[in-house]
Design a protein around this motif. Structure first.
Motif, short mmCIF file in Angstrom:
data_model
loop_
_atom_site.label_atom_id
_atom_site.label_comp_id
_atom_site.label_asym_id
_atom_site.label_seq_id
_atom_site.Cartn_x
_atom_site.Cartn_y
_atom_site.Cartn_z
N ASP A 191 0.81 -1.21 0.00
CA ASP A 191 0.00 0.00 0.00
C ASP A 191 0.85 1.26 0.00
O ASP A 191 0.34 2.37 0.22
N ARG A 192 2.15 1.12 -0.24
CA ARG A 192 3.06 2.25 -0.29
C ARG A 192 3.74 2.32 -1.66
O ARG A 192 3.48 1.48 -2.54
N LEU A 193 4.59 3.31 -1.81
CA LEU A 193 5.35 3.47 -3.05
C LEU A 193 6.83 3.50 -2.74
O LEU A 193 7.26 4.08 -1.73
N LEU A 194 7.61 2.89 -3.60
CA LEU A 194 9.07 2.97 -3.51
C LEU A 194 9.57 3.91 -4.59
O LEU A 194 9.34 3.67 -5.78
N ILE A 195 10.21 4.99 -4.18
CA ILE A 195 10.82 5.92 -5.13
C ILE A 195 12.31 5.60 -5.12
O ILE A 195 12.98 5.73 -4.09
N GLY A 196 12.83 5.16 -6.25
CA GLY A 196 14.20 4.66 -6.27
C GLY A 196 15.09 5.34 -7.28
O GLY A 196 14.63 5.86 -8.31
N VAL A 197 16.37 5.35 -6.97
CA VAL A 197 17.42 5.84 -7.88
C VAL A 197 18.35 4.66 -8.14
O VAL A 197 18.99 4.15 -7.22
N HIS A 198 18.42 4.23 -9.39
CA HIS A 198 19.25 3.09 -9.79
C HIS A 198 20.41 3.61 -10.63
O HIS A 198 20.23 4.50 -11.47
N ASP A 199 21.60 3.05 -10.43
CA ASP A 199 22.75 3.46 -11.22
C ASP A 199 23.55 2.25 -11.67
O ASP A 199 23.39 1.15 -11.14
N SER A 200 24.40 2.48 -12.65
CA SER A 200 25.27 1.41 -13.16
C SER A 200 26.70 1.65 -12.69
O SER A 200 27.65 1.34 -13.40
N GLY A 201 26.84 2.21 -11.49
CA GLY A 201 28.15 2.53 -10.94
C GLY A 201 28.89 1.32 -10.41
O GLY A 201 28.55 0.17 -10.71
N PRO A 202 29.91 1.56 -9.58
CA PRO A 202 30.78 0.46 -9.12
C PRO A 202 30.13 -0.47 -8.12
O PRO A 202 30.65 -1.55 -7.85
N GLY A 203 28.97 -0.07 -7.56
CA GLY A 203 28.34 -0.92 -6.55
C GLY A 203 29.02 -0.79 -5.20
O GLY A 203 30.06 -0.13 -5.05
N ILE A 204 28.44 -1.41 -4.19
CA ILE A 204 28.93 -1.31 -2.82
C ILE A 204 29.09 -2.72 -2.26
O ILE A 204 28.15 -3.53 -2.31
N ALA A 205 30.24 -3.01 -1.72
CA ALA A 205 30.51 -4.33 -1.14
C ALA A 205 29.58 -4.58 0.05
O ALA A 205 29.21 -3.63 0.77
N PRO A 206 29.19 -5.83 0.29
CA PRO A 206 28.26 -6.14 1.39
C PRO A 206 28.72 -5.60 2.74
O PRO A 206 27.91 -5.09 3.52
N GLU A 207 30.02 -5.68 3.04
CA GLU A 207 30.50 -5.20 4.34
C GLU A 207 30.43 -3.68 4.46
O GLU A 207 30.44 -3.13 5.56
N GLN A 208 30.38 -2.97 3.32
CA GLN A 208 30.29 -1.52 3.33
C GLN A 208 28.84 -1.04 3.44
O GLN A 208 28.58 0.07 3.90
N GLN A 209 27.90 -1.88 3.03
CA GLN A 209 26.50 -1.46 2.99
C GLN A 209 25.95 -1.15 4.38
O GLN A 209 25.07 -0.31 4.52
N ALA A 210 26.47 -1.81 5.39
CA ALA A 210 25.97 -1.60 6.75
C ALA A 210 26.38 -0.25 7.31
O ALA A 210 25.74 0.26 8.24
N VAL A 211 27.44 0.35 6.78
CA VAL A 211 27.95 1.61 7.34
C VAL A 211 27.85 2.78 6.37
O VAL A 211 28.33 3.87 6.66
N VAL A 212 27.21 2.56 5.22
CA VAL A 212 27.21 3.57 4.19
C VAL A 212 26.43 4.82 4.61
O VAL A 212 26.66 5.91 4.07
N PHE A 213 25.51 4.69 5.59
CA PHE A 213 24.72 5.84 6.03
C PHE A 213 25.36 6.57 7.22
O PHE A 213 24.77 7.49 7.76
N GLU A 214 26.56 6.14 7.64
CA GLU A 214 27.23 6.81 8.75
C GLU A 214 27.85 8.12 8.29
O GLU A 214 28.20 8.29 7.12
N GLU A 215 28.01 9.06 9.24
CA GLU A 215 28.58 10.36 8.91
C GLU A 215 30.01 10.23 8.41
O GLU A 215 30.80 9.45 8.93
#
Length: 406
Positions: A191-215
């Protein structure tokens, strides 16, 4: 049976214990008072810091805003390929400065609790369309494809804060994508909407994904751009909006950042014939611009002239009142001299000349300014803005039926 000596010793011990308790209580009270004073001083220092950063940010934004408008005006007249390339580099440097300054101010307001969500129903296209126009140009300048499919859906959120989240997603996608493209899209998710931005860049390693939102965290430091504040700001704004973020990424194949928002029911409106929102709408339009900052006023005048407008640019309300009647569009800065505001000026001019399509411009992103502009039923554009964002807002106002306030 207890002796007199035993009773005396007991009472002495009791008195000593009372004195010890009283001393301990005084120490606790004293340390509590010191702690409260320290907390109060820290809070006062934090408020002072926020006010200082806001004031400095406002003063920095004005010349930055003027420089961005002037580069856009210059680009309309440059035919030399070398000068055009040079101008694009200047514009890129200004945009990077804008991103950094905006990020620092956003972090400061978030820390001080100065960013408050103001959710309401609105057409999602009013946020996505100008973003798509703006970033399609930036993507083309980097040789990237930009994909976007428009939508008529309505959502319930804060349009300014939602725009800020998506702006950070798009800026990161274009910054780190070397080849291929970027896609801005919307899809249903329950019942919601996902607004997404997709890119063909280098991607992010799994171990980096957990901290990518840190300052201050940046996955790719090879280009040396930014402090890595964009995703932190997006994450914290999303929390204010109660809008969860999602990240999907495969190293070497790209990333997808999305935000989940609630759907809203669009209002019932009568059907009208098709209207055009093309860029030709503003050519020959007489525009009244009011801004008490001389540099910003001249930069706006030059940019509008480059767009083919007939421009009257004035610095005060008195001069505006003599020119307002002939103008088909009003562009007012919010903070004017002597405590006057663009909204108050608009109210006086409407009483004399009748309503006109109006955009209020301001480097002040505080809730008081936003509520004052929204309460008047006017459009607000925060400085520094991209020229395409202003052009979209103007075309949207001129093309949409029944948009003039009563």
């Amino acid at each position: 049976m207890a002796t007199f000596t035993d009773v005396t010793a007991f009472r002495r011990a009791e008195d000593a214990l009372k004195r010890s308790n009283e001393t301990l209580e005084r120490r606790v009270q004293d340390r509590t008072a010191r702690l409260e004073q320290a907390v109060h001083e820290a809070e006062r220092a934090n408020v002072a810091k926020t006010r200082f950063l806001t004031a400095v940010g406002h003063d920095l934004i004005q010349p930055l805003h003027a420089a961005q408008l002037l580069t856009d005006a210059m680009s309309q007249h440059i035919e030399s390929e070398f000068l055009d390339s040079f101008l694009r580099q200047i514009r890129g440097a200004l945009d990077s400065t804008d991103d950094l300054l905006s990020g620092l101010l956003d972090i400061s307001r978030l820390e001080a609790g100065g960013l408050v969500a103001d959710p309401r129903p609105f057409a999602l296209s009013s946020v996505l369309d100008p973003l798509a126009q703006e970033f399609a140009v930036l993507a083309a300048a980097r040789g990237l494809h930009f994909g976007y499919v428009g939508t008529r859906v309505w959502v319930h959120s804060d349009p300014l804060l939602l725009r800020r989240v998506l702006q950070n997603f798009l800026a990161n996608a274009i910054r780190y994508t070397r080849s291929g493209g970027v896609l801005l899209g919307v899809r249903r998710h329950g019942d919601r909407l996902l607004i997404g931005v997709h890119d063909s860049g280098p991607g992010i390693a799994p171990e980096q994904q957990a901290v990518v939102f840190e300052e201050f965290h940046r996955v790719d430091r090879s280009n040396g751009q930014g402090l890595g504040l964009g995703l932190t700001i997006a994450h914290r704004i999303a929390a204010l909006l109660h809008a969860p973020l999602q990240l999907r990424s495969v190293p070497g194949r790209g990333s997808a950042f999305s935000i989940s928002v609630s759907r809203a029911t669009p209002p019932e409106v009568p059907r009208t014939g098709p209207v055009s929102g093309g860029s030709s709408t503003i050519k020959g339009l007489r525009v009244l611009v009011v801004d008490n900052d001389a540099e910003a006023l001249e930069a706006m005048r030059q940019m509008l002239l480059a767009w083919g407008c007939d421009v009257v640019a004035v610095a005060d309300a008195a001069a505006a009142e003599t020119s307002a009647g002939d103008a088909g569009l009003w562009l007012f800065d919010y903070h004017l001299d002597d405590g006057d505001t663009g909204v108050a000026l608009w109210q006086r001019l409407v009483a004399t000349h009748g309503p006109r399509p109006t955009v209020v411009l301001s480097a002040d992103t505080g809730s008081d300014t936003r509520e004052a502009v929204r309460g008047a039923g006017l459009s607000l554009l925060n400085k520094p803005f991209k020229p395409l964002a202003l052009r979209w807002a103007i075309n949207h106002l001129l093309a949409a039926p029944n948009t003039l306030p009563a």
